[in-house]
Design a protein around this motif. Structure first.
Motif, PDB file in Angstrom:
ATOM      1  N   MET A  41       0.516  -0.357   0.152  1.00  0.00           N
ATOM      2  CA  MET A  41      -0.045   0.272  -0.004  1.00  0.00           C
ATOM      3  C   MET A  41       1.024   0.902   0.086  1.00  0.00           C
ATOM      4  O   MET A  41       0.228   2.252  -0.312  1.00  0.00           O
ATOM      5  CB  MET A  41      -1.091   0.262   1.236  1.00  0.00           C
ATOM      6  N   LEU A  94       1.543   1.467  -3.663  1.00  0.00           N
ATOM      7  CA  LEU A  94       0.471   2.351  -4.086  1.00  0.00           C
ATOM      8  C   LEU A  94       0.588   3.216  -3.906  1.00  0.00           C
ATOM      9  O   LEU A  94       0.445   3.973  -4.624  1.00  0.00           O
ATOM     10  CB  LEU A  94       0.012   1.196  -3.781  1.00  0.00           C
ATOM     11  N   ALA A 133      -6.297  10.408  -6.661  1.00  0.00           N
ATOM     12  CA  ALA A 133      -6.633   9.817  -5.602  1.00  0.00           C
ATOM     13  C   ALA A 133      -7.539   9.639  -5.721  1.00  0.00           C
ATOM     14  O   ALA A 133      -7.412   8.404  -4.563  1.00  0.00           O
ATOM     15  CB  ALA A 133      -7.834  11.543  -6.545  1.00  0.00           C
ATOM     16  N   TYR A 134      -7.957   8.561  -6.482  1.00  0.00           N
ATOM     17  CA  TYR A 134      -8.597   6.688  -6.193  1.00  0.00           C
ATOM     18  C   TYR A 134      -7.479   5.926  -5.587  1.00  0.00           C
ATOM     19  O   TYR A 134      -7.642   5.618  -4.036  1.00  0.00           O
ATOM     20  CB  TYR A 134      -9.604   6.072  -6.904  1.00  0.00           C
ATOM     21  N   PHE A 135      -6.654   5.877  -6.422  1.00  0.00           N
ATOM     22  CA  PHE A 135      -5.328   5.091  -5.383  1.00  0.00           C
ATOM     23  C   PHE A 135      -4.112   5.487  -4.095  1.00  0.00           C
ATOM     24  O   PHE A 135      -4.051   4.963  -3.287  1.00  0.00           O
ATOM     25  CB  PHE A 135      -4.257   4.393  -6.671  1.00  0.00           C
ATOM     26  N   ARG A 136      -4.755   6.715  -3.749  1.00  0.00           N
ATOM     27  CA  ARG A 136      -4.050   7.363  -3.243  1.00  0.00           C
ATOM     28  C   ARG A 136      -4.403   7.007  -1.854  1.00  0.00           C
ATOM     29  O   ARG A 136      -4.371   6.960  -0.194  1.00  0.00           O
ATOM     30  CB  ARG A 136      -3.303   8.899  -3.172  1.00  0.00           C
ATOM     31  N   GLN A 137      -5.908   7.058  -2.281  1.00  0.00           N
ATOM     32  CA  GLN A 137      -6.836   7.688  -1.341  1.00  0.00           C
ATOM     33  C   GLN A 137      -7.003   5.932  -0.460  1.00  0.00           C
ATOM     34  O   GLN A 137      -7.391   5.844   0.888  1.00  0.00           O
ATOM     35  CB  GLN A 137      -8.341   7.748  -1.446  1.00  0.00           C
ATOM     36  N   ILE A 138      -7.247   4.846  -1.512  1.00  0.00           N
ATOM     37  CA  ILE A 138      -7.248   3.657  -0.964  1.00  0.00           C
ATOM     38  C   ILE A 138      -5.550   3.115  -0.369  1.00  0.00           C
ATOM     39  O   ILE A 138      -6.091   2.355   0.516  1.00  0.00           O
ATOM     40  CB  ILE A 138      -8.089   2.732  -2.412  1.00  0.00           C
ATOM     41  N   VAL A 167      -6.096   3.958   2.727  1.00  0.00           N
ATOM     42  CA  VAL A 167      -7.173   3.704   3.567  1.00  0.00           C
ATOM     43  C   VAL A 167      -6.146   1.993   4.042  1.00  0.00           C
ATOM     44  O   VAL A 167      -6.912   1.807   5.289  1.00  0.00           O
ATOM     45  CB  VAL A 167      -8.444   3.736   2.976  1.00  0.00           C
TER      46      VAL A 167
END
Lengths: 399, 291
Positions: free
Chosen positions: A35, A38, A259-264, A267
């Motif tokens: 992660m 990523l 943004a999506y992959f940074r957020q996921i 999390v």
């Protein structure tokens, strides 16, 4: 006997549970490490692709970076740019949908890219030579690897290209081009077929009465000026142009596209950290509860509170440390698998990767595991430091 | 070949406009009373401080060389689009003739006939794959594509595979920890197990007890996890919806996901319990009671 020695003897004595705990930490640690890779992997990989192209300034049409729209008056803009002292090289890029037919009669839809000047870096030559070395050819082309395979085309072969401008009813005659080389396109998707040629050849293929406007203008700033100065100079010379340095392109993609992959990753890395903490803390607590009599006996023969607490800290460090160390190769293997899954996403450049190693990720991984080890040992250390020796011995041993 | 028939060929009645909002005026002068109506997205209304009834001037270029005045008939919430959830939805919708008047090139009569896309609903949706090449053959220059994606071409199918892979890894880590805990627990009950064995209770009965205990613990854990997921679902959605200013639902705990969690957790609990207890039960009864 030192606290480390005591901890070592304990983990050796409870071998099965130690190995299982290490395996658990290794798997969770591998996920945490992935992660972290990523969280900035796409950005690093995208930055690498931009850098490899060899241009640090991009000029696009009214649609911005996401919509490809022609740049009105692009030839004049390119002339202006060439006159600026901050700019070293300028290249124009135009893209048209086309059909490419090989000698074997196979016909494939492809993106036809026309470039002016040297465009080294936009593709890597795998076989044959680049466009600028195919002198004397009226229509030299670089064919993408998958397209070359589909057409069974090799350097020196002829292919027929029919431009199919979008939204225009046309039945243009094909032009015959010669394959100068087979290349890998930096921004080409895995399923995308691409063929590149000179801007003049693309103009002939399009059948237009005048050269069309470029979709993208690439510029390389002089080393002593830098990209920011080049962008400022272009904006002074041609106000209203959409000009971006590589850093600005990255910033824009970082804000929107990635943004999506940074957020996921944020999390999931937070969750895995909490998960690892809870599990190691539970294991240590249960293990300490099982050994209360043993710990009280150690205290009774003169081993101080601090040394017992340090022993538990070392136990936690050994579990998390060895597990965390094993997590690195395991994480690399897992990253390969996860990267392969994510790269199946349609439309992504073939050379873009989601999981990219950087020393910063390793440093954060180590820091997070250290915090986890200390936090997980805190409660068992507190329990043993408050342990009443005589009462515990009576309850656990005599009772 | 059987000819395809389109049930409805709908040139979009309203289109999203790529234009520049040049001015907004809350006071509507009388001569603008007949201004055509438009809808603006909630995001655009908030950004430009617009409300229903306001008059706005839209231009097709930043200089405003070609512009027209419209009356805002209402504010709408854009349909959530997972492919564009990071984009700020600054949009306006208007009737197609109004858009054509605004953007068509007066020197090019054909530009009044041009639209960006045409949506078609087929009589039989299953014919989509064969309709596309037929249309392309009859109308060169038109690119047609089905709105439903093939499984291989769907980015969300890829994300789904990614999430399943991550879940599998998490389960593997969780199983290792569960096994470690069960080993400790089995060791803790060594004396009790030894006494039960001496009393004549068979290994099989003891293993069955452990299996039932494993199912109960795993099922309780799974139910707790599902309840936690239900409880945090709204919070996660609210955080992401606020972050991206969208009505998109990011997390949804469905009955099928809950059932899958329990179905995976229960066998894992049984397996971990039996594996951990077997290390103790396979020994000779005297060695269990340390004799």
């Amino acid at each position: 006997m030192s606290a480390l020695h005591l901890a070592w003897r304990t983990v050796r004595r409870y071998r099965a549970q130690t190995l299982l705990a290490i395996a658990g930490v290794a798997v969770i640690g591998a996920l945490l490490f992935d992660m972290l890779l990523l969280s900035r992997g796409l950005l690093l990989s995208f930055a690498d692709l931009l850098e490899r192209a060899g241009y640090d300034v991009r000029i696009v049409g009214g649609g911005g970076m996401t919509l490809r729209m022609p740049i009105p008056g692009s030839a004049g803009i390119a002339d202006t740019l060439r006159g600026l002292p901050e700019i070293e090289t300028v290249a124009l890029v135009r893209i048209l949908p086309a059909r490419v037919a090989g000698r074997n009669g196979t016909s494939v839809s492809a993106a036809l890219i026309g470039v002016s000047g040297a465009a080294s870096g936009v593709w890597t030559i795998v076989r044959g030579v680049d466009l600028d070395r195919a002198s004397g050819e009226p229509c030299p082309v670089i064919v993408g690897r998958t397209l070359a395979d589909a057409l069974h085309a090799a350097p020196g072969d002829d292919v027929r290209i029919t431009a199919e401008p979008a939204g225009v009813r046309s039945a243009l005659p094909p032009i015959v081009c010669r394959v100068a080389g087979v290349g890998q396109f930096a921004f080409g998707g895995a399923g995308d077929e691409t063929v590149a040629t000179t801007l003049e050849a693309l103009h002939r293929a399009s059948g237009e009465d005048r050269a069309g406007d470029a979709d993208l203008i690439l510029a390389r700033s002089r080393a002593d000026a830098g990209a920011a100065a080049a962008v400022a100079a272009i904006q002074r010379a041609r106000p209203g142009l959409a000009v971006y340095s590589n850093d600005e392109v990255l910033e824009q993609f970082n804000r929107n596209g990635f943004a999506y992959f940074r957020q996921i990753s944020l999390v999931l890395s937070s969750l895995t950290m909490v998960f690892a903490f809870l599990l190691v803390a539970t294991l240590l607590t249960v293990s300490v509860n099982q050994r209360l009599g043993e710990i009280a006996a150690l205290r009774a023969i003169g081993i101080g509170r601090r040394r017992v607490a340090a022993m538990l800290l070392w136990e936690s460090a050994l579990l998390v440390g060895v597990g965390g160390l094993l997590a690195l190769p395991l994480g690399e293997l897992l990253a390969l698998g996860l990267d392969r899954i994510l790269r199946q996403m349609p439309g992504l450049p073939e050379q873009l990767h989601f999981f990219v190693f950087e020393p910063r990720a390793l440093a954060v991984h180590v820091a997070v595991l250290v915090v986890t080890a200390v936090a997980a040992a805190a409660y068992p250390m507190w329990v043993t430091s408050r342990l009443p020796i005589a009462a515990t011995l009576r309850r656990e041993v005599v009772g | 070949m059987r000819p395809m028939r389109a049930a409805a060929g709908v040139p979009a009645a309203v289109l999203v406009l790529c234009a520049t909002l040049l001015a907004a005026d809350a006071q509507a002068p009388d001569h603008d009373a007949g201004a055509p109506a438009i809808l603006v997205s909630r995001q655009l209304a908030a950004r430009a401080h617009l409300a229903a009834g306001d008059l706005v001037t839209l231009g097709s270029d930043p200089q405003g060389s070609r512009r027209a005045t419209f009356r805002i008939a209402g504010i709408y919430e854009p349909t959530p689009d997972p492919m564009r959830f990071t984009a700020t939805r600054l949009e306006a919708r208007m009737h197609l003739p109004d858009l054509v008047d605004l953007v068509a090139d007066p020197a090019d009569p054909a530009s009044r006939e041009a639209v960006t896309s045409i949506s078609v609903r087929l009589t039989s949706p299953a014919d989509a794959a064969s309709f596309v090449p037929q249309l392309a053959a009859r109308t060169p220059g038109v690119a047609a594509r089905p709105t439903s994606r093939a499984r291989d071409d769907d980015p969300f199918a890829v994300l789904d595979r990614f999430h399943v892979a991550i879940s599998a890894v998490t389960m593997a880590g969780g199983t290792a920890f569960l096994l470690a805990l069960m080993v400790i627990r089995a060791e803790e009950r060594r004396e009790t197990v030894g006494i039960l064995r001496l009393l004549g209770i068979s290994r099989r009965t003891l293993l069955l007890t452990v299996a039932i205990e494993g199912v109960a613990i795993a099922a309780l854990g799974a139910v707790f996890g599902i309840l936690l997921a239900f409880a945090t679902e709204g919070l996660v959605n609210r955080i992401f919806q606020a972050r991206y200013d969208t009505a998109l639902v990011f997390v949804r705990v469905t009955a099928s996901i809950a059932a899958r969690s329990v179905l995976i957790a229960a066998p894992l609990g049984i397996a971990a319990g039996i594996a951990a207890s077997w290390t103790l039960l396979r020994r000779d009864v005297l060695s269990i009671v340390r004799r």
